[in-house]
Design a protein around this motif. Structure first.
Motif, short mmCIF file in Angstrom:
data_model
loop_
_atom_site.label_atom_id
_atom_site.label_comp_id
_atom_site.label_asym_id
_atom_site.label_seq_id
_atom_site.Cartn_x
_atom_site.Cartn_y
_atom_site.Cartn_z
N GLN A 89 50.97 79.15 39.20
CA GLN A 89 49.88 78.46 39.91
C GLN A 89 48.53 79.15 39.71
OE1 GLN A 89 52.44 78.18 43.57
NE2 GLN A 89 51.65 76.08 43.63
N ASP A 90 48.58 80.39 39.27
CA ASP A 90 47.35 81.13 39.05
C ASP A 90 46.49 80.43 37.98
OD1 ASP A 90 45.76 83.78 39.14
OD2 ASP A 90 46.16 83.44 37.01
N PRO A 91 45.23 80.11 38.31
CA PRO A 91 44.40 79.34 37.36
C PRO A 91 44.18 80.03 36.02
CG PRO A 91 43.27 79.63 39.49
CD PRO A 91 44.55 80.39 39.57
N HIS A 92 44.05 81.36 36.02
CA HIS A 92 43.83 82.06 34.74
C HIS A 92 45.07 81.95 33.86
CE1 HIS A 92 40.12 83.54 36.34
NE2 HIS A 92 40.77 84.01 37.40
N MET A 93 46.23 82.11 34.50
CA MET A 93 47.47 82.02 33.74
C MET A 93 47.71 80.60 33.24
SD MET A 93 49.72 83.84 32.41
CE MET A 93 50.09 85.40 33.20
N ARG A 94 47.34 79.61 34.06
CA ARG A 94 47.51 78.20 33.62
C ARG A 94 46.65 77.95 32.39
NH1 ARG A 94 45.47 74.78 37.43
NH2 ARG A 94 45.15 76.22 39.13
N ARG A 95 45.44 78.52 32.39
CA ARG A 95 44.56 78.34 31.23
C ARG A 95 45.17 79.00 29.99
NH1 ARG A 95 39.82 80.04 33.43
NH2 ARG A 95 40.18 78.35 34.89
N ALA A 96 45.71 80.19 30.20
CA ALA A 96 46.35 80.89 29.07
C ALA A 96 47.55 80.09 28.56
CB ALA A 96 46.77 82.30 29.51
N LEU A 97 48.30 79.50 29.50
CA LEU A 97 49.46 78.68 29.09
C LEU A 97 49.00 77.46 28.30
CD1 LEU A 97 51.86 78.68 32.19
CD2 LEU A 97 52.21 79.82 29.99
N SER A 98 47.90 76.87 28.73
CA SER A 98 47.42 75.67 28.02
C SER A 98 47.00 76.05 26.60
CB SER A 98 46.32 74.95 28.79
OG SER A 98 45.06 75.37 28.38
N GLU A 99 46.43 77.25 26.44
CA GLU A 99 46.10 77.71 25.08
C GLU A 99 47.37 77.91 24.25
OE1 GLU A 99 43.47 81.00 25.84
OE2 GLU A 99 42.03 79.59 26.74
N ALA A 100 48.40 78.47 24.92
CA ALA A 100 49.68 78.69 24.22
C ALA A 100 50.36 77.36 23.91
CB ALA A 100 50.59 79.57 25.06
N ALA A 101 49.98 76.31 24.67
CA ALA A 101 50.55 74.98 24.42
C ALA A 101 49.64 74.22 23.47
CB ALA A 101 50.73 74.23 25.74
N ASN A 102 49.33 74.86 22.37
CA ASN A 102 48.50 74.26 21.32
C ASN A 102 47.18 73.72 21.85
OD1 ASN A 102 50.79 74.84 19.96
ND2 ASN A 102 51.27 72.76 19.30
N GLY A 103 46.65 74.36 22.89
CA GLY A 103 45.34 73.96 23.42
C GLY A 103 45.35 72.66 24.20
N GLN A 104 46.50 72.23 24.68
CA GLN A 104 46.56 70.98 25.47
C GLN A 104 45.93 71.27 26.84
OE1 GLN A 104 50.24 68.43 24.63
NE2 GLN A 104 51.06 70.47 24.25
N ALA A 105 44.66 70.87 26.98
CA ALA A 105 43.85 71.31 28.13
C ALA A 105 44.42 70.85 29.47
CB ALA A 105 42.42 70.81 27.95
N PHE A 106 45.05 69.68 29.50
CA PHE A 106 45.53 69.16 30.78
C PHE A 106 46.60 70.06 31.40
CE2 PHE A 106 49.68 67.54 29.62
CZ PHE A 106 49.57 67.30 28.26
N VAL A 107 47.22 70.90 30.58
CA VAL A 107 48.25 71.82 31.12
C VAL A 107 47.60 72.74 32.16
CG1 VAL A 107 49.84 73.70 30.52
CG2 VAL A 107 49.67 71.68 29.03
N ALA A 108 46.36 73.16 31.89
CA ALA A 108 45.66 74.04 32.83
C ALA A 108 45.13 73.28 34.04
CB ALA A 108 44.50 74.73 32.13
N GLU A 109 44.95 71.96 33.88
CA GLU A 109 44.37 71.16 34.97
C GLU A 109 45.39 70.82 36.05
OE1 GLU A 109 42.58 68.10 32.62
OE2 GLU A 109 41.23 69.59 31.73
N ALA A 110 46.66 70.89 35.71
CA ALA A 110 47.70 70.67 36.72
C ALA A 110 47.71 71.88 37.67
CB ALA A 110 49.07 70.54 36.05
N PRO A 111 47.90 71.65 38.98
CA PRO A 111 47.89 72.79 39.91
C PRO A 111 49.07 73.74 39.75
CG PRO A 111 48.40 70.73 41.06
CD PRO A 111 48.01 70.36 39.65
N ALA A 112 50.11 73.28 39.08
CA ALA A 112 51.25 74.17 38.82
C ALA A 112 51.86 73.81 37.48
CB ALA A 112 52.30 74.04 39.92
N VAL A 113 52.42 74.84 36.84
CA VAL A 113 53.17 74.62 35.60
C VAL A 113 54.53 75.29 35.79
CG1 VAL A 113 53.27 74.98 33.10
CG2 VAL A 113 51.04 74.71 34.23
N ILE A 114 55.58 74.49 35.63
CA ILE A 114 56.93 75.04 35.73
C ILE A 114 57.40 75.37 34.31
CG2 ILE A 114 59.32 74.59 36.44
CD1 ILE A 114 58.16 72.54 38.49
#
Ligand SMILES: Cc1cc2nc3c(=O)[nH]c(=O)nc-3n(C[C@H](O)[C@H](O)[C@H](O)COP(=O)(O)O)c2cc1C
Length: 171
Positions: free
Chosen positions: A51-76
């Motif tokens: 749920q941490d916003p910085h980590m979500r942004r890092a995950l979205s970068e790791a997900a080939n830059g799919q920006a919406f991954v960071a926009e979700a309030p949580a990533v499982i």
């Protein structure tokens, strides 16, 4: 809501409202995964809820830059702790078991008025580095989850006639 209604209403959500998810809702979604079936009841799935916003942004970068991954309030982040079990049909258990659990979560999410999008396009090593996931653990998929800010598109699916054969394979 019936199971079929949840199946019909589910769609890949790639735009989320800027709301947090209530903890009880998140837990019900995770409970859907916990109760899923697995080969030999191995339950080799493990889930990291980010749920941490910085980590979500890092995950979205790791997900080939799919920006919406960071926009979700949580990533499982759905993982398997063992890959050693193989069924006599020749298939590994872990991708099936973890995927079934993920599919259950997508359906419980609909019942909770939440949306998800299955993410299979990601750099697994990068995700593991970011989250401190041990070498022997496999990341199977990412599931951004939140309140949808999108309307369901018309489902594009093959007809039953195109995918179902009766009694034997028909060329
Ligand atoms: C295993 C798997 C991997 C997927 N990976 C991605 C992905 O990385 N990015 C994405 O935007 N959608 C991804 N999707 C979503 C599919 O594109 C989507 O489910 C499909 O187009 C059908 O649309 P619907 O989910 O809206 O019914 C994935 C779906 C599955 C099942």
């Amino acid at each position: 809501m019936t199971v079929m209604e949840a199946i019909r209403h589910r769609f890949s959500v790639r735009k989320f409202k800027d709301f947090e998810i209530e903890e009880e809702k998140l837990e019900r979604v995770l409970e859907g995964a916990r109760l899923a079936p697995s080969a030999r009841n191995l339950q080799e799935w493990r889930f990291v809820v980010v749920q941490d916003p910085h980590m979500r942004r890092a995950l979205s970068e790791a997900a080939n830059g799919q920006a919406f991954v960071a926009e979700a309030p949580a990533v499982i982040v759905a993982c398997a702790i063992t890959t050693e079990h193989v069924m006599s049909c020749g298939l590994h258990c872990f991708p099936l078991d973890v995927s079934i659990a993920m599919a259950y979560m997508t359906l419980v999410a609909v019942e909770e008025e939440l949306g998800t999008c299955w993410i299979g396009a990601f750099n697994a090593e990068r995700v593991k580095d970011l989250l401190g996931i041990p070498d022997e653990v496999i990341v199977v998929g990412l599931l951004p989850i939140g309140y949808p800010d999108a309307e369901p598109p018309r489902k594009k699916r093959l007809s039953l006639d195109e995918i179902v054969m009766r009694e034997r394979w028909q060329a």
